[in-house]
Design a protein around this motif. Structure first.
Motif, short mmCIF file in Angstrom:
data_model
loop_
_atom_site.label_atom_id
_atom_site.label_comp_id
_atom_site.label_asym_id
_atom_site.label_seq_id
_atom_site.Cartn_x
_atom_site.Cartn_y
_atom_site.Cartn_z
N MET A 1 0.82 -1.19 0.00
CA MET A 1 0.00 0.00 0.00
C MET A 1 0.87 1.26 0.00
N ARG A 2 1.92 1.25 0.81
CA ARG A 2 2.82 2.40 0.88
C ARG A 2 3.51 2.64 -0.45
N VAL A 3 3.85 1.55 -1.13
CA VAL A 3 4.52 1.67 -2.43
C VAL A 3 3.58 2.33 -3.43
N LEU A 4 2.31 1.98 -3.39
CA LEU A 4 1.32 2.57 -4.29
C LEU A 4 1.17 4.06 -4.04
N ILE A 5 1.07 4.45 -2.78
CA ILE A 5 0.95 5.86 -2.42
C ILE A 5 2.19 6.63 -2.84
N ALA A 6 3.37 6.05 -2.61
CA ALA A 6 4.61 6.71 -2.99
C ALA A 6 4.72 6.87 -4.50
N SER A 7 4.33 5.84 -5.24
CA SER A 7 4.43 5.94 -6.71
C SER A 7 3.43 6.94 -7.27
N VAL A 8 2.23 7.00 -6.71
CA VAL A 8 1.24 7.99 -7.15
C VAL A 8 1.73 9.40 -6.83
N SER A 9 2.34 9.57 -5.67
CA SER A 9 2.88 10.89 -5.30
C SER A 9 3.97 11.33 -6.26
N VAL A 10 4.85 10.42 -6.63
CA VAL A 10 5.93 10.75 -7.56
C VAL A 10 5.35 11.14 -8.92
N VAL A 11 4.36 10.41 -9.39
CA VAL A 11 3.74 10.72 -10.68
C VAL A 11 3.07 12.08 -10.64
N LEU A 12 2.37 12.39 -9.55
CA LEU A 12 1.72 13.70 -9.43
C LEU A 12 2.74 14.83 -9.39
N ILE A 13 3.84 14.63 -8.71
CA ILE A 13 4.88 15.65 -8.64
C ILE A 13 5.48 15.88 -10.02
N LEU A 14 5.66 14.81 -10.79
CA LEU A 14 6.23 14.95 -12.13
C LEU A 14 5.24 15.57 -13.11
N LEU A 15 3.95 15.38 -12.89
CA LEU A 15 2.94 15.92 -13.81
C LEU A 15 2.52 17.35 -13.46
N ALA A 16 2.87 17.84 -12.29
CA ALA A 16 2.44 19.17 -11.84
C ALA A 16 2.88 20.29 -12.78
N PRO A 17 4.09 20.31 -13.33
CA PRO A 17 4.50 21.43 -14.19
C PRO A 17 3.91 21.37 -15.60
N LEU A 18 3.26 20.31 -15.98
CA LEU A 18 2.76 20.19 -17.35
C LEU A 18 1.75 21.27 -17.75
N PRO A 19 0.76 21.65 -16.93
CA PRO A 19 -0.16 22.72 -17.35
C PRO A 19 0.55 24.04 -17.62
N ALA A 20 1.54 24.37 -16.82
CA ALA A 20 2.27 25.62 -17.04
C ALA A 20 3.06 25.56 -18.34
N ALA A 21 3.66 24.40 -18.63
CA ALA A 21 4.42 24.25 -19.86
C ALA A 21 3.50 24.31 -21.07
N ALA A 22 2.31 23.73 -20.96
CA ALA A 22 1.36 23.77 -22.06
C ALA A 22 0.88 25.19 -22.31
N GLN A 23 0.66 25.94 -21.24
CA GLN A 23 0.22 27.33 -21.39
C GLN A 23 1.32 28.17 -22.03
N GLN A 24 2.55 27.95 -21.63
CA GLN A 24 3.66 28.70 -22.21
C GLN A 24 3.81 28.38 -23.69
N GLN A 25 3.63 27.12 -24.04
CA GLN A 25 3.75 26.72 -25.43
C GLN A 25 2.60 27.30 -26.25
N ALA A 26 1.42 27.39 -25.68
CA ALA A 26 0.26 27.95 -26.38
C ALA A 26 0.45 29.45 -26.64
N GLN A 27 1.21 30.11 -25.78
CA GLN A 27 1.45 31.53 -25.96
C GLN A 27 2.64 31.81 -26.86
N GLY A 28 3.21 30.80 -27.43
CA GLY A 28 4.30 31.00 -28.37
C GLY A 28 5.66 30.59 -27.84
N GLY A 29 5.69 30.05 -26.64
CA GLY A 29 6.97 29.59 -26.11
C GLY A 29 7.95 30.73 -25.93
N ARG A 30 9.21 30.44 -26.13
CA ARG A 30 10.25 31.46 -25.99
C ARG A 30 10.50 32.09 -27.35
#
Length: 91
Positions: A1-30
């Motif tokens: 059970m702990r392994v499942l919670i830890a793996s879900v937490s890691v996935v959520l932490i890795l996916l957190a910056p994706l909306p900001a990156a998508a928004q930046q790319q939609a605005q033309g990136g750099r």
């Protein structure tokens, strides 16, 4: 059970910056307008303030008597509006 919670937490932490990156790319990136890393961006032009608008606002202020009258009017109209509601709620 702990392994499942830890793996879900890691996935959520890795996916957190994706909306900001998508928004930046939609605005033309750099692009040239925003400035690439290491390049200074030119200062933005700020329009001069219009002093005539300040004088108009100063003259448009209400006098104390006008404020009192406005408060009376709002109070009277509020009584007209909410009077019917208060009678309907009473048995």
């Amino acid at each position: 059970m702990r392994v499942l919670i830890a793996s879900v937490s890691v996935v959520l932490i890795l996916l957190a910056p994706l909306p900001a990156a998508a928004q930046q790319q939609a605005q033309g990136g750099r692009g040239v307008e925003r400035g690439a890393p290491g390049r200074p961006t030119p200062p933005q032009q700020v329009p001069a303030r219009d002093t005539t608008n300040r004088d108009a606002n100063r003259d448009a202020r209400m006098t104390p008597e006008q404020r009192r009258q406005l408060r009376r009017d709002v109070h009277d109209h509020g009584r007209d509006i909410y009077r019917d509601r208060s009678r309907q709620n009473r048995p």
